[in-house]
Design a protein around this motif. Structure first.
Motif, PDB file in Angstrom:
ATOM      1  N   LEU A 345      29.514 -21.717   1.493  1.00 18.13           N
ATOM      2  CA  LEU A 345      29.534 -20.486   2.167  1.00 18.13           C
ATOM      3  C   LEU A 345      31.275 -20.296   2.263  1.00 18.13           C
ATOM      4  N   TYR A 346      31.481 -19.246   1.787  1.00 18.72           N
ATOM      5  CA  TYR A 346      33.000 -18.723   1.584  1.00 18.72           C
ATOM      6  C   TYR A 346      33.608 -19.631   0.484  1.00 18.72           C
ATOM      7  N   ALA A 347      32.736 -19.903  -0.481  1.00 16.74           N
ATOM      8  CA  ALA A 347      33.337 -20.431  -1.794  1.00 16.74           C
ATOM      9  C   ALA A 347      34.166 -19.522  -2.427  1.00 16.74           C
ATOM     10  N   SER A 348      35.048 -19.643  -3.639  1.00 15.26           N
ATOM     11  CA  SER A 348      35.736 -18.715  -4.236  1.00 15.26           C
ATOM     12  C   SER A 348      34.969 -17.628  -5.053  1.00 15.26           C
ATOM     13  N   TRP A 349      33.518 -18.008  -5.171  1.00 10.84           N
ATOM     14  CA  TRP A 349      32.898 -16.729  -5.748  1.00 10.84           C
ATOM     15  C   TRP A 349      32.062 -15.879  -4.834  1.00 10.84           C
ATOM     16  N   ASN A 350      32.247 -16.160  -3.475  1.00  6.17           N
ATOM     17  CA  ASN A 350      31.411 -15.363  -2.468  1.00  6.17           C
ATOM     18  C   ASN A 350      32.331 -15.147  -1.197  1.00  6.17           C
ATOM     19  N   ASP A 351      33.631 -15.360  -1.180  1.00  4.24           N
ATOM     20  CA  ASP A 351      34.546 -15.197  -0.183  1.00  4.24           C
ATOM     21  C   ASP A 351      35.164 -13.801   0.296  1.00  4.24           C
ATOM     22  N   GLY A 352      34.558 -12.951  -0.641  1.00  4.01           N
ATOM     23  CA  GLY A 352      35.127 -11.706  -0.186  1.00  4.01           C
ATOM     24  C   GLY A 352      36.551 -11.146  -0.439  1.00  4.01           C
ATOM     25  N   SER A 353      37.395 -12.139  -1.016  1.00  2.00           N
ATOM     26  CA  SER A 353      38.512 -11.897  -1.378  1.00  2.00           C
ATOM     27  C   SER A 353      39.011 -10.614  -2.212  1.00  2.00           C
ATOM     28  N   VAL A 354      38.298 -10.278  -3.087  1.00  2.00           N
ATOM     29  CA  VAL A 354      38.541  -9.235  -3.902  1.00  2.00           C
ATOM     30  C   VAL A 354      37.964  -7.955  -3.471  1.00  2.00           C
ATOM     31  N   TYR A 355      37.424  -7.767  -2.310  1.00  2.00           N
ATOM     32  CA  TYR A 355      36.983  -6.492  -1.514  1.00  2.00           C
ATOM     33  C   TYR A 355      38.279  -5.765  -1.006  1.00  2.00           C
ATOM     34  N   PRO A 356      37.954  -4.560  -0.959  1.00  2.00           N
ATOM     35  CA  PRO A 356      39.317  -4.056  -0.259  1.00  2.00           C
ATOM     36  C   PRO A 356      39.227  -3.994   1.203  1.00  2.00           C
ATOM     37  N   ASP A 357      39.966  -3.646   2.012  1.00  2.00           N
ATOM     38  CA  ASP A 357      40.312  -3.942   3.447  1.00  2.00           C
ATOM     39  C   ASP A 357      39.146  -3.107   4.107  1.00  2.00           C
ATOM     40  N   PHE A 358      38.959  -2.046   3.647  1.00  2.00           N
ATOM     41  CA  PHE A 358      37.999  -1.287   4.400  1.00  2.00           C
ATOM     42  C   PHE A 358      36.452  -1.805   4.223  1.00  2.00           C
ATOM     43  N   ALA A 359      36.101  -2.657   3.311  1.00  2.00           N
ATOM     44  CA  ALA A 359      34.932  -3.454   2.895  1.00  2.00           C
ATOM     45  C   ALA A 359      34.098  -3.703   4.211  1.00  2.00           C
ATOM     46  N   ILE A 360      32.563  -3.203   4.284  1.00  2.00           N
ATOM     47  CA  ILE A 360      31.918  -3.778   5.467  1.00  2.00           C
ATOM     48  C   ILE A 360      30.554  -4.381   4.841  1.00  2.00           C
ATOM     49  N   PRO A 361      30.668  -5.617   4.291  1.00  2.00           N
ATOM     50  CA  PRO A 361      29.507  -6.172   3.534  1.00  2.00           C
ATOM     51  C   PRO A 361      28.325  -6.308   4.536  1.00  2.00           C
ATOM     52  N   ASN A 362      27.121  -6.374   3.967  1.00  2.00           N
ATOM     53  CA  ASN A 362      25.933  -6.157   4.689  1.00  2.00           C
ATOM     54  C   ASN A 362      25.171  -7.406   4.250  1.00  2.00           C
ATOM     55  N   LEU A 363      24.897  -8.499   5.130  1.00  2.00           N
ATOM     56  CA  LEU A 363      24.373  -9.751   4.625  1.00  2.00           C
ATOM     57  C   LEU A 363      22.938  -9.793   5.037  1.00  2.00           C
ATOM     58  N   PHE A 364      22.103 -10.375   4.208  1.00  2.00           N
ATOM     59  CA  PHE A 364      20.528 -10.360   4.338  1.00  2.00           C
ATOM     60  C   PHE A 364      19.935 -11.564   3.811  1.00  2.00           C
TER      61      PHE A 364
END
Length: 565
Positions: A345-364
């Motif tokens: 959970l929130y590892a280097s490959w899925n922590d969202g660090s590369v997303y722009p500030d406006f990003a609204i990820p949708n989890l499923f």
């Protein structure tokens, strides 16, 4: 749809390697992991927070937008519920009877609203020209349209779609349609039914040979966005259903088939149509939310879904990387390891660090292209329907979703832990298609709707559904869950400990990914507060600090929520 295999395989393998390379999360210098002499209990002492507050993990940087607390219920239309036996496909990929239609969804709205969701997402409802292509099963999916301005007669008609949208709105549910704007039926599309309000609209251009993202074949036409006619056409389609039917937005299938600059233009058309409805005093059809399906790692999602702060594409995309992390931490997945490691959970490959500030990820948790969580748990020996572990893992996964900022999506049936009997032993790569048991369509089962298709649910199904409802209500009541900043207090492998903050709403969330109870000793310094902690799902559980520490018991495979006072 069924063309996702290369993306799905790539992301699963990449994430498995990333997790292995990281060697798990370990613990930081601020966390003292010490197993108890009692083998039935895992002990964790946290003296200081491993991480500071992360504003990137707010929803759209904390903006107070309704999209942040969308709780979507995905419906595979052709497989869901039969409401009109005169118009069914009666064939399709997957194990359902393939008799679903719009009336069946209307009949099920009370049940759907009763799960605590506030939106429905329908897989494509456009006409697919039944019987005119070489693949009747593909036609039934809806993902290969031949006419973007008529409802598939096997699902209903335009009047029935309007009835569904209005009925859902009356029950407080947003409605999102599925837009396939990168490909269509292999026979091409017709312009015969373009509404008069869009007279003069030109036909979108098509590719004559395959591209890197779309394969031209007898069953699939690919659109050419080098032509301005293509963008104009899909801007018109996207806005038309907002304006004329009052839908609240779109899910975009294989969004990477559309250039990110054109995604921005289509989003702009939808937002303009929604704003016009709001200006006219309409209550619904004013949200203009769009979420993209870009089935890949977060770098690819960032560049081909979100774009950049200066040139934004879509503001929301499905969070495939976090989905895989969640499955590895608590559930099970098809390709990568499932080792109950909270560091996924929130590892280097899925922590969202590369997303722009406006990003609204949708989890499923799941969707129509992957096995259900219940099927995977049974396949990997991590719990069967007659075992407590099966139901606890479902609840744990839902709890993490509820604690994560941004919209979330529930695939129909997951709220009752649905699964396909015998899937774990019957599936075979050589015969799965004829059996309806392939990984990419096994979840397309008949909808099980209490009061419509089911007279009763089992005790475990009822308990899970009630738990999901309590989580949905919790998100509705606590903006910290849907919009708050995230502080990951611990990097422990076994227990995820975090804090969510939105103004005066402050919540401590703990998730135990292991099969033994965990006792967490959390210092007031690590939490950043020393007030009482009130369990939001158990009013009898209230904790105070003693000697500068809270002692919190987190049951096996469970998530707990505490209000920080």
């Amino acid at each position: 749809m069924n063309k996702h295999i290369w993306h799905r395989s790539a992301i699963s393998v990449a994430m498995a390697l990333a997790l292995a390379a990281c060697g798990g999360g370990g613990g930081s210098s601020s966390t003292d992991d010490s197993s108890s002499t009692d083998d039935s209990v895992y002990s964790l002492t946290i003296s200081s927070s491993a991480n500071s507050a992360d504003s990137r993990m707010t929803c759209n940087q904390g903006a107070d937008v309704a999209a942040c607390d969308l709780r979507m219920y995905q419906i595979m239309v052709e497989a869901f519920v039969n409401g009109d036996d005169s118009i069914n496909y009666n064939t399709g990929y997957g194990p359902s009877e393939h008799k679903g239609d719009l009336q069946g969804i209307i009949d099920s709205l009370d049940y759907i609203a009763g799960t605590g969701v506030n939106a429905i997402w329908l897989t494509p409802i456009f006409n697919s020209c039944k019987g005119e292509t070489s693949d009747a099963k593909l036609e039934a999916t809806g993902y290969f349209a031949c006419d973007y301005f008529t409802v598939d007669p096997m699902f209903g008609d335009s009047a029935k779609l309007k009835e569904l949208v209005d009925a859902a709105h009356d029950k407080g549910l947003y409605v999102f349609l599925d837009g396939v704007f990168g490909h269509a039926s292999g026979i091409g599309i017709t312009m015969d039914n373009v509404p008069s309000s869009l007279s003069g609209l030109a036909e979108p251009a098509t590719l004559t040979s395959s591209s890197s993202t779309c394969t031209v074949s007898s069953t699939q036409t690919c659109f050419d966005y080098d032509s301005s006619d293509t963008l104009a056409f899909f801007k018109a389609v996207a806005a038309y259903y907002v304006t004329e039917y009052g839908i609240d937005g779109w899910r975009l299938d294989q969004a990477y088939q559309v250039p990110v600059s054109d995604l921005e233009a289509i989003r702009g058309a939808v937002e303009t149509a929604a704003a016009a409805r709001a200006a006219d005093g309409e209550e619904w059809g004013t949200l203009g939310y769009m979420v993209g399906e870009v089935w890949s790692g977060q770098d690819y999602i960032a560049s081909n879904g979100y774009g950049t702060s200066s040139a934004p594409g879509l503001l929301s995309n499905f969070d495939f990387p976090m989905h895989y992390g969640l499955m590895q931490a608590v559930g099970s997945e098809t390709s990568a390891s499932s080792n109950s490691d909270a560091s996924a959970l929130y590892a280097s490959w899925n922590d969202g660090s590369v997303y722009p500030d406006f990003a609204i990820p949708n989890l499923f948790i799941g969707n129509h292209d992957i096995p259900r969580l219940g099927d995977l748990l049974q396949r990997t020996g991590r719990g069967d329907v007659d075992e407590d572990e099966y139901w606890l893992r479902h609840k744990a996964v839902f709890s993490f979703m509820a604690a994560t900022s941004g919209p979330m999506t529930v695939y129909y049936g997951d709220e009752i832990g649905d699964q396909l009997d015998g899937f774990s032993t019957q599936v075979s790569s050589s015969t799965c298609a004829s059996q309806g048991l392939c990984d990419d369509h096994v979840s397309r089962t008949d909808g099980r709707v209490l009061g419509v298709t089911e007279d009763s649910l089992t005790t475990n199904e009822t308990s899970l559904k009630a738990y999901v409802k309590s989580l949905m209500d919790l998100r509705d009541d606590h903006p910290a869950l849907a919009q708050g900043s995230l502080t990951r207090i611990s990097d422990d492998d076994n227990v995820f400990v975090s804090r969510k903050d939105n103004g005066s709403d402050q919540i401590l969330y703990l998730l135990n990914t292991q099969g033994t109870d965990a006792v967490v000793t959390l210092s007031t310094t690590a939490l950043g507060d020393d007030g009482t902690l009130d369990n939001l799902l158990d009013s009898s559980d209230s904790l105070s600090a003693s000697d500068g520490n809270y002692t919190i018991t987190v049951p096996a495979y469970s998530g707990v929520f505490y209000q920080i006072n």
